[in-house]
Design a protein around this motif. Sequence first.
Motif, PDB file in Angstrom:
ATOM      1  N   VAL A 169       0.834  -1.195   0.000  1.00  0.00           N
ATOM      2  CA  VAL A 169       0.000   0.000   0.000  1.00  0.00           C
ATOM      3  C   VAL A 169       0.875   1.253   0.000  1.00  0.00           C
ATOM      4  O   VAL A 169       0.598   2.219  -0.709  1.00  0.00           O
ATOM      5  N   THR A 170       1.942   1.227   0.791  1.00  0.00           N
ATOM      6  CA  THR A 170       2.857   2.368   0.820  1.00  0.00           C
ATOM      7  C   THR A 170       3.460   2.612  -0.560  1.00  0.00           C
ATOM      8  O   THR A 170       3.481   3.744  -1.061  1.00  0.00           O
ATOM      9  N   VAL A 171       3.954   1.540  -1.183  1.00  0.00           N
ATOM     10  CA  VAL A 171       4.561   1.664  -2.512  1.00  0.00           C
ATOM     11  C   VAL A 171       3.535   2.174  -3.516  1.00  0.00           C
ATOM     12  O   VAL A 171       3.819   3.076  -4.322  1.00  0.00           O
ATOM     13  N   ALA A 172       2.326   1.625  -3.473  1.00  0.00           N
ATOM     14  CA  ALA A 172       1.288   2.028  -4.422  1.00  0.00           C
ATOM     15  C   ALA A 172       0.970   3.514  -4.295  1.00  0.00           C
ATOM     16  O   ALA A 172       0.820   4.228  -5.295  1.00  0.00           O
ATOM     17  N   ARG A 173       0.866   3.982  -3.076  1.00  0.00           N
ATOM     18  CA  ARG A 173       0.574   5.408  -2.872  1.00  0.00           C
ATOM     19  C   ARG A 173       1.702   6.289  -3.395  1.00  0.00           C
ATOM     20  O   ARG A 173       1.471   7.327  -4.025  1.00  0.00           O
ATOM     21  N   LEU A 174       2.927   5.881  -3.136  1.00  0.00           N
ATOM     22  CA  LEU A 174       4.065   6.669  -3.592  1.00  0.00           C
ATOM     23  C   LEU A 174       4.175   6.661  -5.112  1.00  0.00           C
ATOM     24  O   LEU A 174       4.461   7.695  -5.731  1.00  0.00           O
ATOM     25  N   VAL A 175       3.958   5.502  -5.718  1.00  0.00           N
ATOM     26  CA  VAL A 175       4.001   5.418  -7.183  1.00  0.00           C
ATOM     27  C   VAL A 175       2.911   6.295  -7.788  1.00  0.00           C
ATOM     28  O   VAL A 175       3.139   7.002  -8.780  1.00  0.00           O
ATOM     29  N   ALA A 176       1.723   6.268  -7.174  1.00  0.00           N
ATOM     30  CA  ALA A 176       0.627   7.105  -7.665  1.00  0.00           C
ATOM     31  C   ALA A 176       0.973   8.586  -7.540  1.00  0.00           C
ATOM     32  O   ALA A 176       0.719   9.383  -8.457  1.00  0.00           O
ATOM     33  N   ASP A 177       1.567   8.979  -6.415  1.00  0.00           N
ATOM     34  CA  ASP A 177       1.935  10.380  -6.211  1.00  0.00           C
ATOM     35  C   ASP A 177       3.000  10.821  -7.214  1.00  0.00           C
ATOM     36  O   ASP A 177       2.927  11.926  -7.768  1.00  0.00           O
ATOM     37  N   LEU A 178       3.991   9.962  -7.461  1.00  0.00           N
ATOM     38  CA  LEU A 178       5.029  10.292  -8.431  1.00  0.00           C
ATOM     39  C   LEU A 178       4.443  10.387  -9.837  1.00  0.00           C
ATOM     40  O   LEU A 178       4.898  11.190 -10.663  1.00  0.00           O
ATOM     41  N   GLY A 179       3.421   9.566 -10.099  1.00  0.00           N
ATOM     42  CA  GLY A 179       2.789   9.602 -11.410  1.00  0.00           C
ATOM     43  C   GLY A 179       2.147  10.939 -11.718  1.00  0.00           C
ATOM     44  O   GLY A 179       2.046  11.331 -12.894  1.00  0.00           O
ATOM     45  N   ARG A 180       1.725  11.646 -10.688  1.00  0.00           N
ATOM     46  CA  ARG A 180       1.111  12.962 -10.904  1.00  0.00           C
ATOM     47  C   ARG A 180       2.122  13.980 -11.404  1.00  0.00           C
ATOM     48  O   ARG A 180       1.758  15.041 -11.907  1.00  0.00           O
TER      49      ARG A 180
END
Length: 247
Positions: free
Chosen positions: A167-178
């Motif tokens: 979940v931590t990785v997914a959130r960070l990847v999503a944030d970087l994607g922005r």
Amino acid sequence: MLRTPTGGAGHGTAAAGERAMSIGTVLLQLRDEFPEVTISKIRFLETEGLIEPQRTPSGYRKFSPADVDRLAQVLRMQRDHYLPLKVIREHLEALARGEQVALPPGGGQSDPGDALRDQDPGQATATRIGRAELLAATEATEEQLDEWESYGLIVPAAGGSYDAEAVTVARLVADLGRFGLEPRHLRAVKAAAEREAGLVDQVVAPLRRHRNPQTRAHAESTARELADLSVRLHAALMQTALKATFH
């Protein structure tokens, strides 16, 4: 076993005659009940305001027995009830006011992401969630999650569930994607993390192979400490590199 206080333990103040303890002594005292606790976890809870040990003039932490009891209570509420730190803090404050507050049963966490936000970096959790919960917690689409998994950034367990780190990785990847960073751009970051994990494994491998269960448990805590130091070093080096680009 440590006693569990029924009221709000005094923050950072030791009564006359109470023996003040160093953070290392506190760690040893807690380890029987909480084998995965680390010094970085204790520091993290202090940063979050859950405990307030005294400080010596030279800056060293000194914990009273009441501080240790309060720390144990916080760890129990995280372990047994999966409560976020905000809820734990409110519960302890209510107890300090003399109010009786019932805790939810184990697994009463309403938002699976709350447990993540309250985790000390490097600490694992036993909490696992399903695919739908992961998507809800990260606000990602099925297509995004499929892409993250195809690049090995997110790896589900054998049963298709996801742990806290996912979940931590997914959130960070999503944030970087922005910011326009796509999963393919993050392969180098993943490779660097795997190399660092390999270095940590080299250090703790002799301990991990030991026949003594306590020594193997020490290997796990040592690995987490090394991971925490590695993350902090990475952050410091990143800041140094960024400063160089603006000068």
